[in-house]
Each structure stands twice: as structure tokens, then as C-alpha cells.
Design a protein around this motif. Sequence first.
Motif, PDB file in Angstrom:
ATOM      1  N   THR A   1     -58.925 -29.088  56.917  1.00 31.91           N
ATOM      2  CA  THR A   1     -58.829 -29.010  55.462  1.00 31.91           C
ATOM      3  C   THR A   1     -57.909 -30.112  54.944  1.00 31.91           C
ATOM      4  OG1 THR A   1     -56.965 -27.458  55.509  1.00 31.91           O
ATOM      5  CG2 THR A   1     -59.192 -26.516  55.526  1.00 31.91           C
ATOM      6  N   ASP A   9     -62.916 -31.571  54.677  1.00 32.96           N
ATOM      7  CA  ASP A   9     -63.487 -30.356  54.070  1.00 32.96           C
ATOM      8  C   ASP A   9     -64.158 -30.590  52.727  1.00 32.96           C
ATOM      9  OD1 ASP A   9     -61.163 -31.003  52.709  1.00 32.96           O
ATOM     10  OD2 ASP A   9     -60.443 -28.941  52.576  1.00 32.96           O
ATOM     11  N   ARG A  10     -64.497 -31.841  52.400  1.00 32.00           N
ATOM     12  CA  ARG A  10     -65.024 -32.114  51.063  1.00 32.00           C
ATOM     13  C   ARG A  10     -66.548 -32.211  51.081  1.00 32.00           C
ATOM     14  NH1 ARG A  10     -60.058 -35.551  48.262  1.00 32.00           N
ATOM     15  NH2 ARG A  10     -58.446 -34.214  49.145  1.00 32.00           N
ATOM     16  N   ASN A  66     -68.582 -29.553  49.698  1.00 33.61           N
ATOM     17  CA  ASN A  66     -68.985 -28.416  48.855  1.00 33.61           C
ATOM     18  C   ASN A  66     -68.644 -27.069  49.482  1.00 33.61           C
ATOM     19  OD1 ASN A  66     -70.133 -30.685  47.718  1.00 33.61           O
ATOM     20  ND2 ASN A  66     -72.203 -29.898  47.621  1.00 33.61           N
ATOM     21  N   GLY A  67     -67.623 -27.052  50.319  1.00 35.31           N
ATOM     22  CA  GLY A  67     -67.188 -25.804  50.942  1.00 35.31           C
ATOM     23  C   GLY A  67     -68.079 -25.340  52.068  1.00 35.31           C
ATOM     24  N   GLY A  97     -67.071 -34.164  47.105  1.00 32.64           N
ATOM     25  CA  GLY A  97     -68.172 -33.277  47.464  1.00 32.64           C
ATOM     26  C   GLY A  97     -69.367 -34.071  47.934  1.00 32.64           C
ATOM     27  N   TYR A 135     -68.560 -26.900  55.175  1.00 31.15           N
ATOM     28  CA  TYR A 135     -68.170 -27.185  56.557  1.00 31.15           C
ATOM     29  C   TYR A 135     -66.932 -28.070  56.570  1.00 31.15           C
ATOM     30  CZ  TYR A 135     -68.154 -29.086  61.257  1.00 31.15           C
ATOM     31  OH  TYR A 135     -67.773 -29.458  62.512  1.00 31.15           O
ATOM     32  N   HIS A 136     -66.153 -27.968  57.667  1.00 34.56           N
ATOM     33  CA  HIS A 136     -65.039 -28.899  57.896  1.00 34.56           C
ATOM     34  C   HIS A 136     -64.521 -28.772  59.319  1.00 34.56           C
ATOM     35  CE1 HIS A 136     -62.906 -25.150  56.680  1.00 34.56           C
ATOM     36  NE2 HIS A 136     -62.069 -25.518  57.644  1.00 34.56           N
TER      37      HIS A 136
END
Length: 443
Positions: free
Chosen positions: A261, A251-252, A254-255, A224, A257-258
Amino acid sequence: MKKHYSGTWDSVRTHEVPDWYEDCKFGIFIHWGLYSVPAYAPRTWELGEVPGDETWFCNNPYAEWYYNSVNVGQGPSYEHHKKVYGEDFAYENFADMWKAEKWDPDEWAELFKEAGAGYVVLVTKHHDGFCLFPSEYTDYNSVKRGPKRDITGELTRAVRNQGMRMGTYYSGIIDWRFANDPIYREEDNFDNACPTAAYADYAYMQSKELIDRYEPSVFWNDIGWPRQGVNALPGLLSHYYNTVEEGVVNDRFNGLYHDYTTKEYKYGESTRDEKWEMCRGMGLSFGYNAEEGDDKIISVPEFIRLLVETVSNNGNLLINIGPKADGTIPQEQVKRLKQIGKWLKVNGEGIYGTRCSKRENELREDVDLFYTRKEDDLFVFADVKEKLPQEIFIKGAKAPEGVIALDENVELTYRTEQEGVYLNILKNESGFRMAGVRIPGGE
């Protein structure tokens, strides 16, 4: 005209996954650092097999988590550390024991190229905080201590000289030199680790150092991002894309953006509708674990199957190597990389540059079938479980221009019926269980 990103989430989210990342399919992950000196972890479970609580963290199979596995004060790594180094032996002492005296970055890069990899991702700072690059913000790095070399820089040059893309991993949310309370639960990664704004600034500035100095094609953040630094993330990512136009991030964050995955062993989800990446070690650990010999790591058939299954489901495989402290790659890992490279030289046409077929993979009692496509051509990879010859029925398929074995050492015949195509694999003298065929116009 080059696109410019303005430092807002709206701007960052217009970024698209570049073709190179979609096409290359296979990369090499490298975990190498102070933890490569003790090179110890118990062999317990794959990530995702047990809950992320004390059961996992006190019996952690990840050798690169050695600091925390000792810091929890119980379990196999703690007992190992007391026995071999003594209870009062500080982890930082490994910095002066890590010499990397046999390391040859060109030799590594040549091996990765031979393996068929398109990109390499190096851990430049793991959770222990030791950096494999010269940093303005800490002397706890591989230029000032241990190897006394810019490992990231030397490997970046060697990898690019072989025509591959280079990426950097950075441990965003965890740095045990800033907050070293033991981690017993998955939630502790966010609740206890690195709670200060000072660390958030440090992570931001070091990430910017990596981007500006090495221009990595992949910026791979782990777990995160410091909550105190979330507001600065759009600016950092915009700077990254403005610096590396065809860069990608995982994708790490904190949810928030990415670009793609991630799945790690059995932890995480994947979908054929979105680009994803499978990462795992050859054994249960990422960092070198002396407890994992040749009989304890992934077999060549399993390795090839993992690659094919991942690619056929819209993923890339980022397979990890864990070098020894002296800079040599264990021979059991070298052997597997060379073997998958040999397989890819013949079968890569059905891997590189492909996309998901409209056909779902089929897991049968006698054979497992995996499908990819390249425009109108259908590729079928058959993992045959029974003795040959073996007839394989592909329902609804057509073969307007015939069926071609990708490996000349695979002998097959076929016939087309109204209900589909029947493949008959007569012989497979390739040395590999997984056989690929191309059906022009079959998609």
C-alpha cells in the motif's frame, strides 16, 4: 522452477512481496518532465491537510500538476502562467523548451547510491502525457521532442550499473491529451479523466512497452486504472510477473490489487501488519518548484526521522527529487541525499534487512524511540530532544550480551534492572540527532 501466472485474479493474488523490497527500505522517486520548465507551484499544504476539492486543485502545490493548475482558470499558477508566458501559451510548447542539456544519468545514479538507496522509480509518463521513453503509440516523447533521448533507458542502465533496482511510474488513469477537462475535485480523477476505451487500450499497450523494454523491478501506477480496461488488468499484471519474477506493484489499481500500500504525505493509511511505502517530495511538490529553496524543504534531522519512523512501522521510504529542466539536481536536494547516505553508512545495520519489532514506537516528552529487529537483535533509535547526557528507560527489555552504539561517535553506558534496560547517552558527536544502538538478543 519459475512460477507462471495465468492471467486471472486468483493467479495474480498468489504473488508475494519479494525479499529485496522488504529489505532495501529506501528508494528515490524522480519527477522530471515538461513541468520542470515552468517549475512553479504555490506553497500551500501537504496532501491530506485540506479536502480534495477546488481549494486544493486551484491552489495545487504540486509543480508537476502545472497543466491542470493553469487549466482550472483561476489561482496562483494560472496567474503566474498569464504573467510569464501569456494566457494563450500552450503547455505543449514546453516540449521544445526542455533540453536536459546538463543531464548525466551516471552522475545521478552515483548520487543515489551514495545516498544509500536500494531502488529508483522514474516517472516515465505523468498526467500531461509526455513520455520519457520511445513509444510506438505516440511521438509526444523525449526521443522525438525536447531532450531527444531515451531518458528511461539511459537511467535504467546507469542505476543498474550501480547495483540498484530500477522502477517505472506510469500515470494509468490520467492523460490530459485524451481528456483535458479541468480537474476541480478528487472524484474528477475517475469521473472525468480518460473516459474512453481507446485510452484504456493505450495505457495497457504503453505499460506493456515499459515492462517488455525495461523489465522494471517496480511498476508504480498512479491514482487508478481506466475503468474501461479493468478486465485486462489481470492479464497485464500476470505478464509483468512472468517477465519480472521479483517485481512489485503498488495499490493504485482501483482497490483491486496490490503488493504493498502507499501513503503520500498525509493522505492514505498504513499498518504494521502489511508492507507499505511512504512517498513524498522534499518540499510540498514532487516536480521541481523554484519557489522551494533550502529553507523550504525537509531538514536533515526530519528526513532521517521520517526514514526511521517509516521503516520501524513496516514501510519503505520513497523520497522524491525534482531535477531542474537542464538535468541538474538542486544542490539543496543533493546535500540532503548525501547527508542521509552518511548517516546510513553508520546506522544502516538497524535499517536494511530489518523487520518490525514487537515493540511499538514511543513518543515521549524528552525522547522519541523507534524500534526495529533483525532476528533476535533489537535496534533502538533515539531522537533525543533534550541536552545530553540523557537516560532512556526501555521497559521490559533485556541486554544479555550488552548494548552497542552503531556510531562510534556516540558514547553511552547502560545498566540492566529487573524492570528493564537503562541507556545513558553521554555524548553524541556524530553530527546527527538520531542515534542508534544494537542490543544483541534483546528482541
